[in-house]
Design a protein around this motif. Structure first.
Motif, mmCIF file in Angstrom:
data_model
loop_
_atom_site.group_PDB
_atom_site.id
_atom_site.type_symbol
_atom_site.label_atom_id
_atom_site.label_comp_id
_atom_site.label_asym_id
_atom_site.label_seq_id
_atom_site.Cartn_x
_atom_site.Cartn_y
_atom_site.Cartn_z
ATOM 1 N N TRP A 101 0.925 -1.178 0.136
ATOM 2 C CA TRP A 101 0.113 -0.018 0.080
ATOM 3 C C TRP A 101 0.882 1.413 0.008
ATOM 4 N N ASP B 140 -2.321 6.641 -10.149
ATOM 5 C CA ASP B 140 -2.750 5.600 -10.882
ATOM 6 C C ASP B 140 -2.555 4.302 -10.033
ATOM 7 N N TYR C 204 -1.840 3.770 -6.968
ATOM 8 C CA TYR C 204 -2.732 3.849 -5.733
ATOM 9 C C TYR C 204 -4.010 3.453 -6.184
ATOM 10 N N HIS C 205 -4.783 4.117 -7.261
ATOM 11 C CA HIS C 205 -5.925 3.587 -7.586
ATOM 12 C C HIS C 205 -6.151 2.085 -7.593
ATOM 13 N N GLY C 206 -5.159 1.532 -8.285
ATOM 14 C CA GLY C 206 -5.239 0.180 -8.906
ATOM 15 C C GLY C 206 -4.881 -0.817 -7.569
ATOM 16 N N TYR C 207 -4.205 -0.277 -6.606
ATOM 17 C CA TYR C 207 -3.943 -1.182 -5.663
ATOM 18 C C TYR C 207 -5.266 -1.228 -4.407
ATOM 19 N N MET C 208 -5.859 0.114 -4.503
ATOM 20 C CA MET C 208 -7.128 0.163 -3.554
ATOM 21 C C MET C 208 -8.178 -0.449 -4.392
ATOM 22 N N SER C 209 -8.219 -0.595 -5.619
ATOM 23 C CA SER C 209 -9.247 -1.376 -6.175
ATOM 24 C C SER C 209 -9.152 -3.016 -5.984
ATOM 25 N N LEU C 210 -7.983 -3.282 -5.818
ATOM 26 C CA LEU C 210 -7.725 -4.813 -5.693
ATOM 27 C C LEU C 210 -8.159 -4.944 -4.087
ATOM 28 N N ALA D 294 -10.498 -3.437 -2.480
ATOM 29 C CA ALA D 294 -11.829 -3.284 -2.403
ATOM 30 C C ALA D 294 -12.651 -4.423 -2.958
ATOM 31 N N SER D 295 -11.885 -5.051 -3.672
ATOM 32 C CA SER D 295 -12.542 -6.361 -4.539
ATOM 33 C C SER D 295 -12.896 -7.432 -3.114
ATOM 34 N N ARG E 26 -11.311 -7.885 0.498
ATOM 35 C CA ARG E 26 -11.994 -7.508 1.356
ATOM 36 C C ARG E 26 -11.886 -8.955 2.504
#
Length: 136
Positions: A49, A58, A60-66, A68-69, A73
């Protein structure tokens, strides 16, 4: 002179399989080790993170999307359970180091209490996170 039988002899079972029977304190001992390993994995996720944060929006957004999957979670919830379990079991070990709580009845009760605490505290943290909008 003794006579050996021509076939394979039946080997005895390992002593620990004959003497020990499963009990909850064995489970908590194994879980303590497993949650310790899980917290190392959590530290790697935290380092990932931080690297994603340092790498730009970009990444950070990709990592947070991962994270948040649904799988992300689930892993984060498991890390929350591991954190609370390891904390509570560590405190129990401190009590044991003082010589208290070592009798079988108390040790079994505290084992069940620690598992229940870890699950309840994790659900409470995630419920609060959902209620305040930290998790969507």
């Amino acid at each position: 002179m003794t006579q050996a039988s021509p076939g394979a002899r039946e080997r005895p079972m390992s002593p620990h399989l004959q003497v020990w029977r499963w009990h909850v304190t064995m489970l908590t001992s194994i879980l303590h080790r497993m949650t310790g390993v899980g917290l190392y994995v959590g530290a790697l996720i935290g380092a990932g993170w931080a690297l994603a944060l340092a790498s730009g929006p970009d990444a950070y957004h990709g990592y947070m999307s991962l994270l948040a999957s649904p799988l992300g979670r689930l892993v984060l919830f498991g890390l929350t359970v591991a954190l609370f379990y390891h904390l509570a079991n560590g405190l129990r070990h401190l009590v044991w180091d003082s010589g208290k709580g070592l009798d079988i009845k108390t040790a079994n009760f505290s084992s069940i209490l620690i598992i229940a605490f870890a699950l309840a505290a994790s659900v409470a943290v995630w419920a609060i996170a959902f209620s305040i909008g930290a998790v969507k």
